[in-house]
Design an enzyme around this catalytic site. Structure first.
Site, PDB file in Angstrom:
ATOM      1  N   GLU A  51      -1.197   1.214  -5.412  1.00  0.00           N
ATOM      2  CA  GLU A  51      -2.178   2.299  -5.506  1.00  0.00           C
ATOM      3  C   GLU A  51      -3.220   2.189  -4.403  1.00  0.00           C
ATOM      4  O   GLU A  51      -3.680   3.203  -3.863  1.00  0.00           O
ATOM      5  CB  GLU A  51      -2.862   2.261  -6.881  1.00  0.00           C
TER       6      GLU A  51
ATOM      7  N   HIS B  71     -13.236  -4.054  -4.218  1.00  0.00           N
ATOM      8  CA  HIS B  71     -12.809  -4.328  -2.843  1.00  0.00           C
ATOM      9  C   HIS B  71     -13.751  -5.305  -2.135  1.00  0.00           C
ATOM     10  O   HIS B  71     -13.769  -5.350  -0.905  1.00  0.00           O
ATOM     11  CB  HIS B  71     -12.692  -3.051  -1.995  1.00  0.00           C
TER      12      HIS B  71
ATOM     13  N   ASP C 254      -9.212   3.327 -14.753  1.00  0.00           N
ATOM     14  CA  ASP C 254      -9.499   2.767 -13.428  1.00  0.00           C
ATOM     15  C   ASP C 254     -10.880   3.191 -12.935  1.00  0.00           C
ATOM     16  O   ASP C 254     -11.114   3.311 -11.741  1.00  0.00           O
ATOM     17  CB  ASP C 254      -8.413   3.229 -12.441  1.00  0.00           C
TER      18      ASP C 254
ATOM     19  N   ASP D 178      -1.805  -3.695  -8.157  1.00  0.00           N
ATOM     20  CA  ASP D 178      -2.169  -4.276  -6.863  1.00  0.00           C
ATOM     21  C   ASP D 178      -3.668  -4.346  -6.684  1.00  0.00           C
ATOM     22  O   ASP D 178      -4.437  -3.638  -7.340  1.00  0.00           O
ATOM     23  CB  ASP D 178      -1.539  -3.492  -5.713  1.00  0.00           C
TER      24      ASP D 178
END
EC number: 3.4.11.4
Length: 416
Positions: A182, A387, A205, A87
């Site tokens: 997540e 983000h 990650d 995601d």
């Protein structure tokens, strides 16, 4: 150790394909996964894994991808899992991502064409100085890129392809786990650890080239439910106590020195992420973060005291504060299994990189997996400015992450 000098990497091609599939998670939905579109990428990954030659690859009902690379050695080797999440963050649109490769980056700022106000500035992104001559991938300026964590997906897929196509490289059983949700804190809510059957794991990650993280924030979620007094605004004097205004006062009373924008390194924070409601009822949601569990508990007590102080001016109103554990600092677990981090450090060194052993001001699936019995530090994927519409990753950093994953599989075999 494997020789990559003549290997033709396809990690960037995989990545460019994955980022164009919208997989944004949504905290407003209680389904698993929170958005069904995450399964679209899951199905793509399963099909690719099967084409590589991994026959047991499967997407389950909750949106998890499981797969196994069988051992090709008679040695007894711990089962190691590599994990990334499918995601992307709900903080920025992930729909219709248009990835752009800026080849042979020579320094300076990168203006994103679909919104020229979005400028990837060298002055603001220090790691760009280490990317001269590399190929930088960004989105076009109207969406995030999705390097968090589709870079990790592509790197694990590439490593799997390499190991399957190079049987002379000896390794133990390797598990692959791709998770949904997540970004909204539910990444391992429905994971089946018995099915996974791994001894140790690594999330792919992380950010900067060469980094491995064995420490994260401890995290709680807080929800303040405020009950006010509603009446007709024309006759409200001395009667109305607006829950919206009470909520606003609580947010305004949060300590400025404990906000994300004013903290760094090992400092914790309390951060409002949502405020909603009407005159009679309102809700404020916050995230609380600190590396120390006692300090995290203190943040909850301070938040409760702030609510009580504000409500003293509203005697007919009330509040209810709910605090729920999200994840805890994984270092306390990883310290019990020092080889897990030590081998990650060796793998990065074998890739010709300087190692950066560090803490992360955030969390990964590895935080919760560690406390579920699967010790799991975090290794770099090369993602930056996640983000946001300025998110970026370099092709060469992704290639080094692939090398690190493969080297790590070899180290576990050779040192077992």
């Amino acid at each position: 150790m494997p020789d990559f000098s003549n290997y033709k990497f396809t990690v960037s091609d995989r990545f460019l394909n994955y980022v164009q599939i919208d997989t944004q998670s949504d905290p407003q939905f209680e389904t698993y996964p929170s958005t069904s579109k995450q399964k679209n990428l899951g199905n793509v990954l399963v099909n690719e894994l099967k084409k590589i030659g991994i026959s047991d690859a499967e997407l389950d009902e909750f949106g998890y991808v499981y797969a196994t690379i069988p051992a090709n050695s008679s040695k007894t080797v711990p089962v190691v899992c590599f994990c990334s999440h499918m995601d992307t963050s709900p903080d920025c649109s992930g729909e219709n991502v248009k990835p752009i490769i800026h080849k042979n980056y020579q320094g300076g700022d990168i203006v994103l064409p679909d919104d020229p106000s979005q400028i990837l500035k060298m002055a603001d992104h220090a790691d760009l100085r280490n990317q001269l001559g590399n190929d930088i991938i960004t989105a076009s300026g109207t969406t995030l890129l999705g390097a968090d964590n589709k870079a990790g997906l592509a790197e694990i897929m590439e490593a799997a392809n390499f190991l399957i196509s190079h049987p002379e490289i000896k390794h133990g059983t390797i598990k692959i786990l791709f998770t949904p949700d997540e970004e909204i804190g539910r990444g391992v809510d429905k994971v089946d650890l018995k099915r996974l059957a791994a001894d140790f794991a690594y999330t792919i990650d992380g950010e900067t080239l060469g980094s491995v993280e064995n420490e994260t924030f401890s995290a709680d979620g807080a929800k303040i439910k405020i009950s006010g007094v509603s009446t007709h605004p024309g006759f409200a004097k001395g009667k109305m106590q607006s829950a919206i205004k009470i909520a606003s006062e609580i947010v305004a009373a949060l300590p400025a020195d404990l906000s994300p924008e004013n903290t760094n390194q090992k400092q914790g924070f309390m951060h409002p992420v949502s405020i909603s409601g009407h005159v009679e009822e309102a809700t404020v949601e916050l995230i609380l973060r600190d590396f120390d569990n006692d300090n995290l508990a203190e943040l909850g007590l301070r938040l409760n005291a702030i609510c009580r102080d504000v409500l003293t001016d509203y005697p007919d109103s009330s509040f209810k504060l709910e605090i729920k554990e999200q994840y805890r600092n994984m270092k306390s677990v990883l310290d019990q299994y020092p080889k897990v981090t030590e081998f990650a450090v060796k793998a990065i060194e074998k890739s010709g990189l300087d190692v950066k052993l560090q803490s992360i001001r955030g969390g990964t699936d590895g935080s919760r997996l560690s406390f579920m019995g699967l010790p799991c530090p975090n290794i770099f994927a090369g993602e930056h400015a996640f983000h946001s519409r300025l998110e970026w990753v370099s092709v060469q950093d992704m290639q080094k992450a692939v090398e690190t994953i493969i080297n790590l599989a070899c180290i576990w075999h050779d040192e077992s």
